[in-house]
Design a protein around this motif. Structure first.
Motif, PDB file in Angstrom:
ATOM      1  N   UNK A 170       0.854  -1.195   0.000  1.00 44.79           N
ATOM      2  CA  UNK A 170       0.000   0.000   0.000  1.00 44.79           C
ATOM      3  C   UNK A 170       0.889   1.243   0.000  1.00 44.79           C
ATOM      4  N   UNK A 171       0.705   2.123  -1.014  1.00 48.46           N
ATOM      5  CA  UNK A 171       1.506   3.351  -1.146  1.00 48.46           C
ATOM      6  C   UNK A 171       0.594   4.531  -1.482  1.00 48.46           C
ATOM      7  N   UNK A 172       1.134   5.731  -1.343  1.00 47.64           N
ATOM      8  CA  UNK A 172       0.360   6.915  -1.723  1.00 47.64           C
ATOM      9  C   UNK A 172       0.334   7.090  -3.240  1.00 47.64           C
ATOM     10  N   UNK A 173       1.521   6.987  -3.863  1.00 47.17           N
ATOM     11  CA  UNK A 173       1.623   7.144  -5.314  1.00 47.17           C
ATOM     12  C   UNK A 173       2.103   5.835  -5.917  1.00 47.17           C
ATOM     13  N   UNK A 174       1.296   5.270  -6.782  1.00 43.06           N
ATOM     14  CA  UNK A 174       1.622   3.985  -7.399  1.00 43.06           C
ATOM     15  C   UNK A 174       2.571   4.195  -8.575  1.00 43.06           C
ATOM     16  N   UNK A 175       3.747   3.549  -8.512  1.00 44.36           N
ATOM     17  CA  UNK A 175       4.723   3.615  -9.600  1.00 44.36           C
ATOM     18  C   UNK A 175       4.729   2.324 -10.427  1.00 44.36           C
TER      19      UNK A 175
END
Length: 374
Positions: free
Chosen positions: A64-69
């Protein structure tokens, strides 16, 4: 995969001693590789096999991340909370991605893994069994031969008997039973490799342990062996019981015990001599069946000068120096042998040894009828 497969794993655990849980974990690990290979996936996945019904499921693991790369490895916090509102940043979300035909791949992979693990377990069991039998005697059946080895069936494994470890003049054919000595047990990619010998001194020692109860029981001890396989050997023995004659125990009634060993070694001549703490006496005994007049010991050089009667010189030296050579190997001392007349001509003093030395040599003589060598 189904419940019957899980039951089969349980049966394997009982019969082969392979843990069912370890097998399932190995299958799961193999299925991860199979999934990535067959479905060209770079996802971080987990495979789960149900321990009861055998159902196989594949889960993609995403952070789970804020900005998906990278959508293959990451999921946004908002998307994660749609699945479960309790997810936080850096949590791992598992999403099922089991392909429709994954059961077929799972079954093939499971069969390969189980077969491999069974083979590995059997190899390990054989290795453990035979590593404990290293330096022991064993009987096997000759199966075949090539330019380097005889291949000997030991029941659970085929062992190697190098031609260099066969008594000179021996030839074996398919089906021959042969007693050998296990010199080495090694692990290899093809399983344990077991090396055998018919020329090793250890074979002679083990044969006497089988034939002489006093040795097996520890009353009589083999102190040293010198062997030239197929020709002649010397065995030094001592007794822990004054009432037990170590030489007589090894020779046996009418020479039956030693003759059994001689027959097994294809007529190899065997001298059984009495070991002694007294170096001079020990060296004199080692030169049996020849008689000895005197032994002069030089401790620093670890060398002994031995004087024998003129008519005993050829017997003391032996054919091509064999008797003297074996005596030196047996005692681990250098031995210089001279006849009585040679010593007198050289002006060397001849100190008469106690009669005990000659008596011991005479006692040892029945162990082997010495030829007049040279």
């Amino acid at each position: 995969m189904n419940a019957e497969f899980i039951e089969a794993l349980g049966q394997l655990e009982k019969e082969k001693g392979i843990s069912k849980d370890i097998l399932i974990e190995a299958i799961e690990a193999a299925l991860i590789s199979g999934y990535k290979r067959n479905f060209h996936s770079a996802q971080n996945v987990r495979v789960d096999i149900n321990r009861h019904n055998g159902e196989v499921r594949v889960f993609a693991r995403k952070t789970v991340v804020e900005d998906v790369l990278d959508t293959r490895l990451e999921i946004s916090l908002a998307a994660a909370r749609e699945l479960d509102p309790n997810y936080q940043l850096d949590d791992i979300v598992e999403i099922e991605v089991t392909p429709a035909d994954f059961g077929r791949i799972a079954a093939q992979t499971a069969k390969q893994v189980v077969t491999q693990r069974i083979r590995e377990a059997e190899r390990t069991a054989i290795y453990k069994d035979f590593i404990d039998r290293e330096e022991d005697i064993i009987t096997g059946i000759v199966q075949r031969a090539d330019n380097r080895h005889y291949y000997v069936d030991l029941g659970r494994v085929e062992a190697l008997l190098p031609h260099a470890e066969v008594i000179p003049g021996e030839r074996f054919k398919h089906g021959d039973r042969v007693k050998t000595y296990i010199t080495k047990v090694e692990k290899s990619t093809k399983g344990p490799q077991i090396f055998l010998s018919r020329t090793h001194p250890g074979l002679l020692k083990r044969l006497f342990e089988l034939e002489v109860p006093e040795i097996y029981e520890g009353v009589v001890e083999i102190r040293a062996i010198a062997r030239e396989a197929g020709q002649r050997s010397k065995v030094a023995v001592s007794s822990r019981n004054e009432d037990v004659d170590p030489v007589g125990a090894c020779v046996g009634h009418r020479g039956q015990r030693v003759q059994t060993v001689v027959n097994e070694l294809k007529g190899e001549k065997i001298d059984i001599v009495r070991w002694s703490e007294d170096i001079g006496e020990w060296i004199a005994n080692a030169l049996s069946p020849s008689k000895v007049i005197s032994v002069t010991v030089y401790e620093e050089e670890k060398m002994a000068r031995v004087i024998v009667p003129d008519h005993q010189l050829s017997l003391a030296i032996g054919k091509e120096g064999q008797n003297a050579r074996l005596a030196a190997k047996l005692t681990n001392w250098k031995i210089d042998i001279k006849s009585e007349s040679e010593a007198q001509e050289a002006g060397e003093p001849i100190e008469q040894e106690p009669m005990l030395v000659e008596q011991v040599a005479e006692e040892a003589e029945p162990a082997h009828e010495a030829d007049e060598m040279l």
